[in-house]
Design an enzyme around this catalytic site. Structure first.
Site, PDB file in Angstrom:
ATOM      1  N   SER A   1     -32.356   5.471   4.469  1.00  0.00           N
ATOM      2  CA  SER A   1     -31.540   6.598   5.040  1.00  0.00           C
ATOM      3  C   SER A   1     -31.677   7.712   4.172  1.00  0.00           C
ATOM      4  CB  SER A   1     -29.945   6.086   5.086  1.00  0.00           C
ATOM      5  OG  SER A   1     -29.594   5.819   4.053  1.00  0.00           O
TER       6      SER A   1
ATOM      7  N   SER B   1     -31.792   2.402   0.670  1.00  0.00           N
ATOM      8  CA  SER B   1     -32.228   3.710   1.017  1.00  0.00           C
ATOM      9  C   SER B   1     -32.292   4.817  -0.063  1.00  0.00           C
ATOM     10  CB  SER B   1     -30.679   4.189   1.810  1.00  0.00           C
ATOM     11  OG  SER B   1     -30.562   3.605   2.977  1.00  0.00           O
TER      12      SER B   1
ATOM     13  N   LYS C   1     -26.784  14.588  -0.257  1.00  0.00           N
ATOM     14  CA  LYS C   1     -26.767  13.929   0.897  1.00  0.00           C
ATOM     15  C   LYS C   1     -25.490  14.134   1.753  1.00  0.00           C
ATOM     16  CE  LYS C   1     -27.952   9.091   2.408  1.00  0.00           C
ATOM     17  NZ  LYS C   1     -28.045   7.632   2.109  1.00  0.00           N
TER      18      LYS C   1
HETATM   19  N1  GLN Z   1     -32.288   0.131   5.963  1.00  0.00           N
HETATM   20  C1  GLN Z   1     -31.064  -0.637   5.408  1.00  0.00           C
HETATM   21  C2  GLN Z   1     -30.033  -0.461   6.734  1.00  0.00           C
HETATM   22  O1  GLN Z   1     -30.367   0.211   7.527  1.00  0.00           O
HETATM   23  C3  GLN Z   1     -30.443   0.022   4.493  1.00  0.00           C
HETATM   24  C4  GLN Z   1     -29.726   1.117   4.489  1.00  0.00           C
HETATM   25  C5  GLN Z   1     -29.115   1.754   3.231  1.00  0.00           C
HETATM   26  O2  GLN Z   1     -29.304   1.524   2.256  1.00  0.00           O
HETATM   27  N2  GLN Z   1     -28.105   2.541   3.453  1.00  0.00           N
HETATM   28  O3  GLN Z   1     -28.983  -0.993   6.675  1.00  0.00           O
END
Ligand code: GLN
EC number: 6.3.5.7
Length: 461
Positions: free
Chosen positions: A139, A163, A59
């Site tokens: 994400s 995410s 990532k």
């Molecule tokens: N969807 C959540 C956010 O936008 C979690 C994102 C994540 O876990 N990095 O904050």
């Protein structure tokens, strides 16, 4: 097969599919070949590591020496770290091969991978009889799509509010967010430091177990990493669930949950019962406050973490008439819309007049959420079973979601509590919906008891 042959096969697969899926933002074939050749040498010399020659995708949130690391943000344009994240270093020390950097929501803020500066990732899955492009979740959308489409053997990912688990559920892959402190956060671009954890996305539970063992470690460079031995997670796969207690939290039956998610959940319960586990109803009464509290705590920490991108130290700089003008122009040009939204929410809830009303209150809610879980575990529950997401993958550029960011935030309804409590959670594929798209179940465990999650998820997959 040799490591170099395997690596070449993945490079060809990426060449053939990446233009369509946009899972990788940077492919590093030359580096991969060098690493694979070294792997073959070590294999020949009898000094192979646990992951020798296994090609992985990383990532774009993990710092990798000499390879662009941008958290898929414009503001980190051209940033090449001179240091390696502890998690990726652990993988290379065990012999893994890096194929490249994977697409993600900008600074890991999002649930659909559509906030990336490099454009959306396309989910390799399609609904039956439809050609509509679907999101892979976010994400870690690039990680999930690359694993699902065989563009790497496994991938690193991170999870601040879901995410790892939501993209795994949307792509039929396995993703585990370990306990806060299990993996070092050093060298991982910070989003919300008290919630962020690294973990793997893999094709099955066994691969996830093997990858997490390598990624996890105590690290003097991250004082929140915990000094506990990392168990051999693979060794517990196939163990019996006899005598285990699985909790089913009533509060996760949310309004408007599609019938097929309910059915999947019931199916999961039946599988675990058949495997010898006892099923008990439990209550986590503060669940309904988790999402609003998360969307205060996470932006607050993000606004503070993102203050460092000022045009002086990293990446992009837009010149101005003086230094303040330069800061403003750089940040205006460098951050995307969602990131700006989070910075504004974060600075607002941290500002003098609102700190007690929002931030302090959200932290109190966090304590209550943690206590809900503690009470359940103290009462003898070993793990908790819930759906991973309230739906299957949705369409790219969904008009409903674009118009209303709060609707997008609702995707995290089953996952954020786990980050708020610092507990481990795994998403495991459990079936397909009526459209033929993957659905996942989530298991939540006690702190540092990832073994129970692997063992239980192995029965479901
Ligand atoms: N969807 C959540 C956010 O936008 C979690 C994102 C994540 O876990 N990095 O904050």
């Amino acid at each position: 097969i040799t490591a170099i042959e395997l690596t070449e096969a993945y490079i060809s697969a990426i060449d053939a599919a990446n233009e369509r899926l946009n899972a990788y933002v940077k492919v590093t074939p030359d580096l991969a070949r060098v690493m694979a050749r070294k792997s073959d040498e070590r294999i020949a010399a009898g000094t192979a590591g646990e992951l020798e020659g296994i090609p992985l995708g990383i990532k774009d949130l993990f710092a990798t020496v000499g390879v662009h690391t941008q958290a898929c943000s414009h503001i980190l344009d051209g940033f090449e770290p001179r240091y390696e994240s502890t998690v990726t270093q652990n993988l290379w020390d065990d012999g893994a091969v890096m194929l490249g950097k994977l697409n993600m929501d900008e600074f890991a803020m999002g649930s659909s991978n559509e906030t990336s500066y490099y454009g959306p990732v396309i989910n390799p899955w399609r609904a039956e009889g439809s050609n509509q492009q679907l999101v892979p979740g976010g994400s870690s959308g690039g990680s999930a799509a690359a694993v699902a489409a065989h563009l790497c053997a496994g991938a690193t990912a991170t999870d601040t509010g879901g995410s790892i688990r939501q993209p795994a559920a949307f792509t039929g892959t396995v993703g585990i967010k370990p306990t806060y402190g299990r993996c070092s956060r050093w060298g991982t671009v910070a989003f919300a430091s008290s919630l962020d954890q690294a973990g793997p996305i893999a094709r099955d539970v066994r691969d996830a177990a093997i990858l997490l063992k390598s990624m996890a470690s105590v690290d003097a460079k991250d004082t929140t990493s915990v000094d506990l031995p990392v168990p051999d997670y693979e060794a517990v796969l196939g163990q019996s669930l006899k005598g285990m207690k699985i909790g089913i939290p009533n509060e996760y039956r949310v309004d408007g949950m599609p019938e097929e998610i309910e059915t999947l959940w019931r199916q999961g319960i039946a599988w675990l019962k058949d495997a010898g586990a006892d099923i008990v109803d439990i209550s986590l009464p503060h669940t309904k406050y988790a999402l609003p509290a998360y969307y205060i705590v996470a932006p607050a920490e993000a606004s503070s973490n993102l203050a460092r991108y000022d045009g002086v130290r990293y990446g992009l700089r837009v010149d101005g008439k003086d230094i303040v003008d330069m800061y403003e122009k750089t940040r205006a040009a460098g951050f995307g819309k969602e990131v700006k939204r989070r910075i504004m929410i974060g600075t607002y809830v941290l500002s003098a007049g609102y700190y007690d009303a929002y931030y302090i209150r959200a932290q109190k809610v966090r304590t209550l959420i943690k206590r809900d879980f503690e009470l359940a575990f103290d009462a003898g529950v070993d793990a908790i079973l819930t759906p991973a997401t309230p739906s299957s993958a949705f369409g790219v550029a969904d008009e409903n979601l674009a118009a209303d960011p709060v609707k997008m935030y609702l995707n995290d309804i089953f996952t954020v509590t786990v980050n708020m409590a610092g507990l481990p959670g795994i998403a495991v594929p459990a079936g397909l919906d009526q459209k033929g798209l993957p659905l996942g179940l989530q298991l939540i465990g006690k702190a540092f008891d990832e073994e129970t999650l692997f063992k239980t998820a192995y029965v479901i997959e």
